[in-house]
Design an enzyme around this catalytic site. Structure first.
Site, PDB file in Angstrom:
ATOM      1  CG  ASP A 195      -1.384  47.941 -21.169  1.00  0.00           C
ATOM      2  OD1 ASP A 195      -1.863  46.843 -21.480  1.00  0.00           O
ATOM      3  OD2 ASP A 195      -0.958  48.188 -20.032  1.00  0.00           O
TER       4      ASP A 195
ATOM      5  CB  SER B  56      -4.586  46.642 -24.080  1.00  0.00           C
ATOM      6  OG  SER B  56      -5.433  45.649 -23.514  1.00  0.00           O
TER       7      SER B  56
END
Length: 416
Positions: free
Chosen positions: A169, A18
């Protein structure tokens, strides 16, 4: 070549996907992104899902291109000193640690503001601070489950499903990127930085807005007319799973093409547009449906929509998926072949556009990675290989004013 973020310094305190997806894009836009990693270990993705022993995994290299890497132990006094100097010179700091972790390191938002009032502090967490799940450890599929994607993905007679796309993410990273760029513009007006927080749950929910729309419609009507369950099935009190149906009011479905028996991707996605129904009928050899009251409107078609798709599939199953798309496009029908990752990796048009690029790392050699999805008229991001662990430690410390002897001493003290 001038780049939008030239002269912007970013401290990348992120790991896995992420955060790195966000900071990688900042690097592509020209920022000097310094990835701060634990000495001797680095980002966990360097070691995950390796295809070559003792070489940085593709998981890492595809999320960290164009960055510089330093090894820094912020638990030591010297490491903290280096960190403070980096913060003093930086424009942006991004972290995605577990809640409270960066505070425990001694770098609270209040302390960061004291060091550098102009710094923009980007933070990714699984859940917002007011969520009952705030302390739950979050990864990709956790976010999909909590953000509304899993409950609305899959078939109506099966369990919730998670998407293969990184909705939790990389999608969160892109959302934070937008916030950081907005904060940079705001700093031009105010002269001060700010904190930008992004929860993975919120990022997934933002992509599920049409499902929140559907929930409100369902609450009022008790049914959703564009879902396959209508009019013969039943609806509960929550938005159901709709299989491969289109979610925007235009019926769609996955249809077989020639070779489907042995090729798991010999399919196309076919969409029926109300305004293009006449062309659709002509394309599939059913001109009588144009004026037939049982087919002439979307409302009339819905009760037997699967019969209609079955009729269309009688044609598509006789030809290759690419031929099917080429033919149907002549009739302005929204459709696409189901492309495998193998096909995408070999697609010359994606190479030409820079959406897929080949780069070379000293130890790994050449590998494919995704390029910048946005295309600019004034500049083209130059995608470079991901850094080796600690590749730029000495250079970055020298830029901060440390001598070779001081750097050697820090190494001896395990600060770097």
């Amino acid at each position: 070549m001038s780049t939008p973020l030239q002269g912007i310094k970013v401290l990348d305190f992120t790991g896995v996907q992420s955060g790195p997806s966000c900071t990688q894009m900042l690097a592509w836009f020209g920022a000097d992104v310094i990835k701060i990693e634990r000495p001797g270990v680095g980002d966990v993705t360097r070691h995950q899902l390796r295809d070559i022993p003792d070489i940085d995994a593709l998981y890492f290299t595809m999320l960290n291109s164009n960055k510089r890497s330093i090894e820094l132990n912020t638990k030591t006094a010297e490491g903290k000193e280096v960190m403070e100097k980096l913060i003093r010179e930086a424009d942006i700091l991004v972290e995605n640690f577990h809640p409270g972790a960066i505070d425990h390191m001694g770098f609270t938002w209040e302390h960061i503001q004291e060091i550098n009032p102009r710094l923009i502090f980007g933070s990714i967490k699984g859940f917002d601070e007011c969520s009952p799940y705030v302390n739950v450890k979050a990864y990709e599929n956790v976010a999909q489950a909590a953000g509304g994607a899993a409950s609305t993905t899959g078939f109506w007679d099966g369990p919730p499903l998670v998407s293969a796309a990184a909705l939790g993410d990389s999608n969160t990273g892109m959302h934070l990127l937008i916030g950081l760029l907005a904060a940079l513009l705001h700093r031009e007006k105010t002269g001060r930085g700010q904190r930008v927080t992004m929860s993975m749950q919120d990022a997934v929910l933002n992509l599920c807005r049409v499902k929140l729309r559907d929930q409100q419609r369902l609450d009022k009507l008790g049914y959703l007319e564009e879902y396959p369950q209508y009019p013969n099935g039943t609806f509960g009190d929550a938005v159901p799973r709709g299989g491969n149906a289109g979610g925007g009011g235009q019926p769609g479905w996955i249809l077989k093409c020639k070779g489907w028996e042995t090729d798991p991707n010999a399919y196309i996605y076919f969409t029926i547009q109300e305004q293009n129904w006449e062309n659709t009928c002509k394309a599939i050899g059913k001109p009588e449906w144009i004026t037939d009251p049982a087919y002439s409107t979307a409302h009339a078609r819905q009760p037997h929509i699967f019969d209609i798709f079955a009729e269309i599939e009688k044609y598509t199953v006789t030809i290759d998926k690419h031929e099917a798309v080429a033919y149907l496009t002549q009739f302005d029908i929204p459709c696409a072949p189901v492309l495998s990752m193998k096909e995408i990796s070999l697609d010359p048009s994606l190479r030409q556009s820079g959406s897929v690029v080949e780069v070379e790392q000293p130890l790994r050699g050449k590998y494919l990675t995704v390029g910048c999805p946005m295309k600019f008229s004034a500049f083209t991001p130059d995608i470079k290989a991901a850094p080796l662990l600690g590749e730029h430690t000495a250079v970055v410390l020298q830029e901060l004013g440390y001598s070779d002897d001081e750097i050697a001493a820090m190494k001896q003290n395990h600060a770097i």
